[in-house]
Each structure stands twice: as C-alpha cells, then as structure tokens.
Scaffold this motif. Structure first.
Motif, PDB file in Angstrom:
ATOM      1  N   UNK A  18      -1.719  17.799  -3.252  1.00 50.74           N
ATOM      2  CA  UNK A  18      -2.664  16.837  -2.697  1.00 50.74           C
ATOM      3  C   UNK A  18      -2.834  17.030  -1.185  1.00 50.74           C
ATOM      4  N   UNK A  19      -1.749  17.443  -0.517  1.00 45.38           N
ATOM      5  CA  UNK A  19      -1.801  17.681   0.924  1.00 45.38           C
ATOM      6  C   UNK A  19      -2.310  19.081   1.258  1.00 45.38           C
ATOM      7  N   UNK A  20      -2.527  19.869   0.185  1.00 47.77           N
ATOM      8  CA  UNK A  20      -3.011  21.251   0.337  1.00 47.77           C
ATOM      9  C   UNK A  20      -2.061  22.096   1.213  1.00 47.77           C
ATOM     10  N   UNK A  21      -0.775  22.013   0.860  1.00 46.98           N
ATOM     11  CA  UNK A  21       0.221  22.823   1.546  1.00 46.98           C
ATOM     12  C   UNK A  21       1.281  23.296   0.558  1.00 46.98           C
ATOM     13  N   UNK A  22       1.930  24.391   0.917  1.00 45.41           N
ATOM     14  CA  UNK A  22       2.985  24.940   0.082  1.00 45.41           C
ATOM     15  C   UNK A  22       4.266  24.122   0.254  1.00 45.41           C
ATOM     16  N   UNK A  82       0.831  -1.204   0.000  1.00 45.94           N
ATOM     17  CA  UNK A  82       0.000   0.000   0.000  1.00 45.94           C
ATOM     18  C   UNK A  82       0.871   1.262   0.000  1.00 45.94           C
ATOM     19  N   UNK A  83       1.963   1.225   0.752  1.00 44.11           N
ATOM     20  CA  UNK A  83       2.874   2.368   0.798  1.00 44.11           C
ATOM     21  C   UNK A  83       3.538   2.574  -0.559  1.00 44.11           C
ATOM     22  N   UNK A  84       3.932   1.468  -1.198  1.00 36.38           N
ATOM     23  CA  UNK A  84       4.552   1.562  -2.523  1.00 36.38           C
ATOM     24  C   UNK A  84       3.576   2.081  -3.568  1.00 36.38           C
ATOM     25  N   UNK A  85       2.323   1.738  -3.413  1.00 36.83           N
ATOM     26  CA  UNK A  85       1.301   2.237  -4.346  1.00 36.83           C
ATOM     27  C   UNK A  85       1.194   3.756  -4.243  1.00 36.83           C
ATOM     28  N   UNK A  86       1.265   4.268  -3.024  1.00 40.13           N
ATOM     29  CA  UNK A  86       1.300   5.725  -2.840  1.00 40.13           C
ATOM     30  C   UNK A  86       2.533   6.318  -3.503  1.00 40.13           C
ATOM     31  N   UNK A  87       3.666   5.676  -3.265  1.00 37.08           N
ATOM     32  CA  UNK A  87       4.937   6.157  -3.826  1.00 37.08           C
ATOM     33  C   UNK A  87       4.857   6.246  -5.352  1.00 37.08           C
ATOM     34  N   UNK A 147       8.776  17.511  -9.537  1.00 35.68           N
ATOM     35  CA  UNK A 147       7.389  17.514 -10.007  1.00 35.68           C
ATOM     36  C   UNK A 147       6.495  16.673  -9.103  1.00 35.68           C
ATOM     37  N   UNK A 148       6.995  15.532  -8.645  1.00 41.42           N
ATOM     38  CA  UNK A 148       6.230  14.675  -7.754  1.00 41.42           C
ATOM     39  C   UNK A 148       6.011  15.306  -6.391  1.00 41.42           C
ATOM     40  N   UNK A 149       7.033  16.002  -5.892  1.00 40.96           N
ATOM     41  CA  UNK A 149       6.906  16.689  -4.606  1.00 40.96           C
ATOM     42  C   UNK A 149       5.881  17.817  -4.718  1.00 40.96           C
ATOM     43  N   UNK A 150       5.908  18.512  -5.841  1.00 43.38           N
ATOM     44  CA  UNK A 150       4.920  19.574  -6.073  1.00 43.38           C
ATOM     45  C   UNK A 150       3.503  19.002  -6.081  1.00 43.38           C
ATOM     46  N   UNK A 151       3.333  17.833  -6.727  1.00 41.24           N
ATOM     47  CA  UNK A 151       2.014  17.189  -6.771  1.00 41.24           C
ATOM     48  C   UNK A 151       1.591  16.723  -5.374  1.00 41.24           C
TER      49      UNK A 151
END
Length: 228
Positions: free
Chosen positions: A64-68, A37-42, A56-60
C-alpha cells in the motif's frame, strides 16, 4: 430586546475549574477520535486472532505504501513505533507511531514519511536509529550478536546511502575474513564512529593506539594492505 442580567464579579477559581474541565473533555474527545481512526488503520492489517500486524500484514502495508520490505523507511517506522520484535507490530506500537506522525489514514502516513526520514537523518537521532536497527534484528531471547550475513544486509539498508565506500569495503572485508562470525552492538556502533571520524580512503587520522575494537583494527590493516 431581552435585558442583560446583572451578575456579580466572576469567580476566578470557578472559571479556571470550568476551563480545565472543558479542556480535558475536548482533549479526551479529540484523543479518542484520533485513536479510533488510528485503530481503524491498524485493523486493516492486523491478524484478528492475535491482534497484531504480522508478516502478511506488513507485506500488505508495504504494498500500500509502494515500498519494499527492505526499504529503510520501514525500519524508520519501526523505530518511531519503538518496535520490540522484528516482523510484528502491536496495537500499542502502532498507536504510538501513528500518533507521533499524526497519521490517521494511509494517505497521511505517506505524506508523513519524508518528514520522518528528515528527522531520523539528524546526526544525534540517526545514531539512536542506527543502534535500534541492530537491536531490532536480535530475534532470539537473550541474543546479543548478529551473524555476518545479517550485518551486511543491514549495513546496506541503514548506512550505505551515507557512507557507501566505507560500507562496501567493510562488507567485503567481513565476507572474506575468518576470525569473526558475529558482531556485537559495540562493534556495530564503532564502525559508525569510524565512518564519521576517519577520512576515507586515506585513513590518515586512524591511530591504532586509540580505543578501537580489534575488528576495526583488522579492517584498517586489511585496507592498507590492499591499497599498497
């Protein structure tokens, strides 16, 4: 009714071995499911070619976390993962952090963030996090210092919420002084000690004869001149 079969006394060694085998089997199965499940998130954020979460992934993830991206909680996540490189998250780092947070989905990660923040805010743990923040931003191999601009940005993210007057004054001092172009980890940590030990803005407990870095001595001298 089926008659009960008579058996001899149980073999303690046999029961113990069977229990251990069952425990390991169940534990391994649960761990594999958790990591799956953790790998699926990754995979939702990772670059398929490098198998790392990059800019780009960190920006996404931030979206998703609604934070800067400069939210201190992102830095806390990096600390929890024991991140090594700014702007990159390896699969092992992601697994480590999410497993500790018991976050197997985005929703669970969101719910885990307040607890992570409370953990980091504990004084002894925060000192480790504060040191990590400096070292995590050393982006070049063998780099030992941070430039003044980066230090000022980082202080606002990491320390300003706890010691706003001290941080604002120190940033002002760093921006106008001409002697120091970079800060070392020792200087960075000593400013944190200054915030914790010295009354501000009175400075009545500050003793130049004690083992303070020259940078902090200069800062205090500047403060006193401006207060007079």
């Amino acid at each position: 009714m089926r008659p009960h079969r008579k058996t001899g006394p149980p073999n303690p060694m046999s029961i113990k071995a069977n229990d251990v085998d069952l425990f390991h089997s169940a534990s391994n199965k649960a761990l594999m499911q958790l990591l799956g499940q953790i790998d699926e998130m990754f995979d939702n954020y990772a670059n398929e070619k490098t198998n790392m979460i990059e800019a780009a992934g960190i920006e996404e993830l931030c979206s998703d976390l609604k934070m800067r991206a400069d939210d201190v909680r992102m830095l806390m996540l990096a600390w929890k993962m024991k991140g090594k490189r700014l702007g990159l998250i390896t699969q092992d780092e992601w697994r480590r952090g999410m497993k500790d947070l018991e976050a197997t989905s985005l929703e669970k990660l969101v719910k885990a963030l307040p607890g992570l923040e409370r953990e980091v805010r504990r004084p002894l743990i925060f000192k480790d996090f504060y040191a990590f923040a400096f070292q995590y931003n050393l982006t070049e191999e063998l780099q030992k210092t941070l430039d003044i601009y980066s230090v000022c940005v980082l202080l606002k993210i990491v320390l300003r919420s706890q010691f706003r007057p001290q941080v604002d004054s120190f940033i002002q001092f760093l921006q106008i002084q001409k002697e120091y172009m970079v800060l070392t980890l020792d200087q960075w940590m000593e400013f944190y000690r200054f915030c914790n030990e010295i009354s501000f803005p009175e400075l009545d407990k500050y003793d130049e004869k004690l083992a303070w870095p020259l940078l902090i001595d200069s800062f205090v001298e500047w403060l006193r001149q401006n207060n007079n």
